[in-house]
Design an enzyme around this catalytic site. Structure first.
Site, short mmCIF file in Angstrom:
data_model
loop_
_atom_site.label_atom_id
_atom_site.label_comp_id
_atom_site.label_asym_id
_atom_site.label_seq_id
_atom_site.Cartn_x
_atom_site.Cartn_y
_atom_site.Cartn_z
CG ASP A 8 -10.46 -24.70 -6.36
OD1 ASP A 8 -8.89 -25.15 -7.00
OD2 ASP A 8 -11.97 -25.11 -5.91
CG HIS A 68 -19.51 -24.69 -4.61
ND1 HIS A 68 -20.11 -23.93 -3.90
CD2 HIS A 68 -18.05 -24.42 -4.03
CE1 HIS A 68 -20.08 -23.78 -2.73
NE2 HIS A 68 -18.71 -24.43 -2.44
CG HIS A 178 -13.76 -29.21 -2.96
ND1 HIS A 178 -14.83 -28.29 -3.30
CD2 HIS A 178 -13.41 -29.71 -1.94
CE1 HIS A 178 -15.51 -28.70 -1.59
NE2 HIS A 178 -14.90 -29.20 -1.36
CG HIS A 180 -10.07 -23.17 -1.42
ND1 HIS A 180 -10.93 -21.96 -1.66
CD2 HIS A 180 -11.00 -24.15 -2.54
CE1 HIS A 180 -12.28 -21.95 -2.30
NE2 HIS A 180 -11.84 -23.58 -3.60
#
Length: 275
Positions: A8, A68, A178, A180
């Site tokens: 991400d 998101h 997701h 991280h």
């Protein structure tokens, strides 16, 4: 094939580091195909069309997302014309955009990329296992697709591991996004599928999941919001996973983490360095 998946992108620090590094990574290591998760690229929430194009221009072939994906409202419109931006395939029927697609790699090979979202501690979308099963059945590895990459955007490690085993022997790579934080469980499963629970993020690790530390710490202490979450702006670490596949079967022959810059210990795949 030589594949690279980057975790991400979080805010300006993460996207800038990735955009600056990607052209050299592709050229120096003769990468055939690159996937980047971009769902936190725009100030930590979603991705704008301008940022998407910058990431693609830098060398990404596909950008995946997650929960998101719709934080930038314009995405609902531009995703229809940007076929290299994926949203989770298990959104309900009629959701704009696409969750999986067959792409052509630099070496001419056909690569299926699928983006799927878990349901444990996440929004209750359609069954991710049934959704991805249909994708793989329609585009079998070694017959239609030369490689298949699955971005499993999920909170629970158990759900990610279950997806890895569910798809083992049927896809080239299952990689989690997701959370991280890069995990140390990169491996080739018994059926030949490369797996990693989380690729980590491209962002400033002097943070809480890429966000400036003050507000998350405040919320854990006081249980009330004191301000907005804003991405940390320090030196970013670019995190991801590299995979090499067999040209005949499309299954993995090697997997290794990638970490460049910032605060985390750097690591490059030994099979890159041997080239």
């Amino acid at each position: 094939m030589k594949l690279l998946f980057l975790g991400d992108l979080v805010g300006r620090a993460g996207r800038t580091a990735a955009i600056e590094l990607l052209p050299n990574l592709v050229e120096d290591h003769q990468l055939d195909f690159v996937v980047v998760n971009g769902e936190n690229a725009a100030s930590g929430f979603g991705i704008t069309e301008t940022i998407l194009q910058d990431v693609l221009d830098a060398g990404a072939d596909v950008v995946t997302t997650g929960n998101h994906v719709w934080d930038q409202r314009d995405t609902l419109v531009y995703i229809e014309r940007q076929d290299r931006l994926l949203r989770p395939v298990n959104f309900p029927k009629g959701t704009p955009g696409r969750g999986a697609h067959l792409f052509t790699a630099r070496n001419g090979a056909q690569v299926m990329v699928a983006n799927v979202m878990g349901r444990v501690y996440m929004d209750a979308l359609d069954d991710p296992f049934a959704a991805i099963d249909r994708v793989v059945d329609d585009c079998p590895l070694g017959q239609v697709a030369d490689a298949i990459i699955v971005d499993m955007h999920a909170e629970a490690t158990s759900e990610k591991q279950a997806m890895g085993h569910f798809l083992d022997g049927r896809v080239s790579l299952v990689v989690g996004t997701h959370t991280h934080v890069p995990t140390a469980d990169h491996q080739i499963l018994s059926g030949g599928t490369a797996y990693m629970s989380d690729a980590g993020m491209c962002g400033d690790y002097d943070s809480v999941l890429g966000m400036d530390k003050e507000e998350p710490v405040n919320r854990f202490q006081r249980k009330i919001p004191g301000g907005r979450f804003t991405p940390a702006l320090g030196d970013a670490t670019v995190c991801g996973v590299a995979v090499e596949t067999d040209d005949r079967t499309g299954l993995a022959t090697a997997i290794a983490p990638v970490r460049i810059g910032g605060r985390l210990e750097p690591v490059l795949p030994s099979f890159w360095l041997a080239d």
